[in-house]
Write a protein that holds these residues in place. Structure first.
Motif, mmCIF file in Angstrom:
data_model
loop_
_atom_site.group_PDB
_atom_site.id
_atom_site.type_symbol
_atom_site.label_atom_id
_atom_site.label_comp_id
_atom_site.label_asym_id
_atom_site.label_seq_id
_atom_site.Cartn_x
_atom_site.Cartn_y
_atom_site.Cartn_z
ATOM 1 N N PRO A 61 0.659 -1.314 0.056
ATOM 2 C CA PRO A 61 0.145 0.241 0.254
ATOM 3 C C PRO A 61 1.015 1.323 0.048
ATOM 4 C CG PRO A 61 -0.894 -1.662 1.686
ATOM 5 C CD PRO A 61 0.457 -2.068 1.232
ATOM 6 N N ALA A 62 1.983 1.231 0.654
ATOM 7 C CA ALA A 62 2.989 2.454 0.315
ATOM 8 C C ALA A 62 3.505 2.723 -0.946
ATOM 9 C CB ALA A 62 4.171 2.049 1.246
ATOM 10 N N ASP A 63 3.236 1.828 -2.031
ATOM 11 C CA ASP A 63 3.537 2.016 -3.421
ATOM 12 C C ASP A 63 2.556 2.297 -4.250
ATOM 13 O OD1 ASP A 63 5.036 2.064 -5.591
ATOM 14 O OD2 ASP A 63 5.624 -0.082 -5.524
ATOM 15 N N ALA A 64 1.956 3.636 -4.155
ATOM 16 C CA ALA A 64 0.746 3.818 -5.173
ATOM 17 C C ALA A 64 0.995 3.650 -6.496
ATOM 18 C CB ALA A 64 0.103 5.393 -4.749
ATOM 19 N N ALA A 65 1.972 4.078 -7.102
ATOM 20 C CA ALA A 65 2.202 4.055 -8.545
ATOM 21 C C ALA A 65 2.366 2.542 -8.852
ATOM 22 C CB ALA A 65 3.651 4.847 -8.698
ATOM 23 N N GLY A 66 2.986 1.766 -7.925
ATOM 24 C CA GLY A 66 3.330 0.343 -8.258
ATOM 25 C C GLY A 66 1.917 -0.540 -8.357
ATOM 26 N N GLN A 67 1.084 0.033 -7.233
ATOM 27 C CA GLN A 67 -0.225 -0.583 -7.443
ATOM 28 C C GLN A 67 -1.041 -0.354 -8.708
ATOM 29 O OE1 GLN A 67 -1.893 0.865 -3.222
ATOM 30 N NE2 GLN A 67 -1.829 -1.409 -2.762
ATOM 31 N N THR A 68 -0.836 0.899 -9.316
ATOM 32 C CA THR A 68 -1.656 1.125 -10.527
ATOM 33 C C THR A 68 -0.869 0.324 -11.587
ATOM 34 O OG1 THR A 68 -2.037 3.519 -9.798
ATOM 35 C CG2 THR A 68 -1.833 3.118 -12.020
ATOM 36 N N ALA A 70 0.502 -2.436 -11.256
ATOM 37 C CA ALA A 70 0.094 -3.876 -10.853
ATOM 38 C C ALA A 70 -1.201 -4.213 -11.409
ATOM 39 C CB ALA A 70 0.403 -4.244 -9.308
ATOM 40 N N ALA A 71 -2.177 -3.143 -11.351
ATOM 41 C CA ALA A 71 -3.622 -3.616 -11.741
ATOM 42 C C ALA A 71 -3.411 -3.635 -13.245
ATOM 43 C CB ALA A 71 -4.345 -2.185 -11.281
ATOM 44 N N VAL A 72 -2.422 -2.670 -13.760
ATOM 45 C CA VAL A 72 -2.660 -2.665 -15.492
ATOM 46 C C VAL A 72 -2.037 -4.077 -15.856
ATOM 47 C CG1 VAL A 72 -1.677 -1.839 -17.427
ATOM 48 C CG2 VAL A 72 -2.639 -0.374 -15.742
ATOM 49 N N ALA A 73 -0.916 -4.482 -14.924
ATOM 50 C CA ALA A 73 -0.108 -5.589 -15.658
ATOM 51 C C ALA A 73 -1.085 -7.028 -15.467
ATOM 52 C CB ALA A 73 1.144 -5.816 -14.834
ATOM 53 N N LYS A 74 -1.835 -6.915 -14.483
ATOM 54 C CA LYS A 74 -2.646 -8.230 -14.267
ATOM 55 C C LYS A 74 -3.679 -8.531 -15.319
ATOM 56 C CE LYS A 74 -2.643 -8.122 -9.204
ATOM 57 N NZ LYS A 74 -1.428 -8.388 -9.001
ATOM 58 N N THR A 75 -3.803 -7.525 -15.957
ATOM 59 C CA THR A 75 -4.657 -7.801 -17.313
ATOM 60 C C THR A 75 -3.879 -8.330 -18.669
ATOM 61 O OG1 THR A 75 -4.623 -5.495 -18.404
ATOM 62 C CG2 THR A 75 -6.071 -5.961 -16.531
ATOM 63 N N LEU A 76 -2.540 -8.194 -18.545
ATOM 64 C CA LEU A 76 -1.794 -8.641 -19.488
ATOM 65 C C LEU A 76 -1.408 -10.110 -19.667
ATOM 66 C CD1 LEU A 76 0.709 -5.900 -19.061
ATOM 67 C CD2 LEU A 76 -1.174 -5.801 -20.533
ATOM 68 N N THR A 77 -1.484 -10.470 -21.021
ATOM 69 C CA THR A 77 -1.043 -12.081 -21.116
ATOM 70 C C THR A 77 0.387 -12.011 -21.451
ATOM 71 O OG1 THR A 77 -1.278 -11.843 -23.470
ATOM 72 C CG2 THR A 77 -3.433 -12.726 -22.432
ATOM 73 N N ASP A 78 1.136 -13.167 -21.496
ATOM 74 C CA ASP A 78 2.343 -13.317 -22.194
ATOM 75 C C ASP A 78 2.766 -12.674 -23.085
ATOM 76 O OD1 ASP A 78 2.951 -14.536 -19.622
ATOM 77 O OD2 ASP A 78 2.884 -16.533 -20.488
#
Length: 192
Positions: A61-68, A70-78
């Motif tokens: 939670p201390a990494d707001a930009a990283g959380q953003t 991560a949310a984008v990357a979770k939608t990506l395929t290989d």
């Protein structure tokens, strides 16, 4: 990032990763503190996107930009990750305006960079595929400072599966806050 953009992420990959450029592009990077991806090493970009997708980065939670991210990357395929990394790796390096700094600070930063950073990141901070070290030369001082703080505080480089990150965290912890400021100033000034 806008919710609508996240929903349409996979369709935005057709020719150019427009969604990425909304944060990582020239016109938005200063506002978002996102790193420059142009001419970054493809294996490094792939590894980072895989770490974001797996929750190995951006879960604190201390990494707001990283959380953003991560949310984008979770939608990506290989395949998406390979396409993104390939696209940015082939772009020409963006010229970044050097930031002025005091001569003493630059000299200290030069000595620290040569002794602590250059072996992995390259003499001109161009990165090194063999060592999994990213290019630093075009990154903003604000981004470099934030990442060094993350390595020093444990937000990055703590996972057993991330050997290069652990090595970077160990190295970053050997630097004082004044050392970090000097190295960042030296890189930000264009490695004079």
């Amino acid at each position: 990032m806008p919710t609508l953009a996240l929903i349409s992420l996979n369709t935005a990959l057709a020719s150019e990763p427009t969604l990425c450029l909304s944060c990582h592009g020239d016109n938005s990077r200063a506002a978002t503190s996102a790193p420059l991806l142009d001419a970054q090493l493809k294996p490094y970009l792939q590894k980072q996107l895989q770490q974001f997708r797996a929750g190995e980065r951006g879960s604190d939670p201390a990494d707001a930009a990283g959380q953003t991210m991560a949310a984008v990357a979770k939608t990506l395929t290989d395949a998406d990750i390979a396409q993104f990394a390939g696209y940015f790796a082939t772009l020409p390096k963006t010229a970044v305006a050097a930031e002025p700094a005091a001569a003493e600070l630059l000299d200290k930063g030069r000595r620290l960079y040569i002794g602590n950073c250059g072996t992995c990141h390259g003499n001109q901070a161009e990165g090194n595929n063999a060592l999994h070290a990213p290019a630093l030369a075009a990154q903003s001082p604000a981004y470099l400072l934030l990442q060094l703080q993350h390595f020093r505080s444990g937000l990055r480089g703590q996972l057993k599966t991330d050997k290069p990150g652990r090595q970077m965290a160990m190295m970053a912890k050997t630097l004082t806050e004044q050392d970090v400021q000097a190295v960042v100033a030296y890189i930000g000034a264009g490695l004079p």
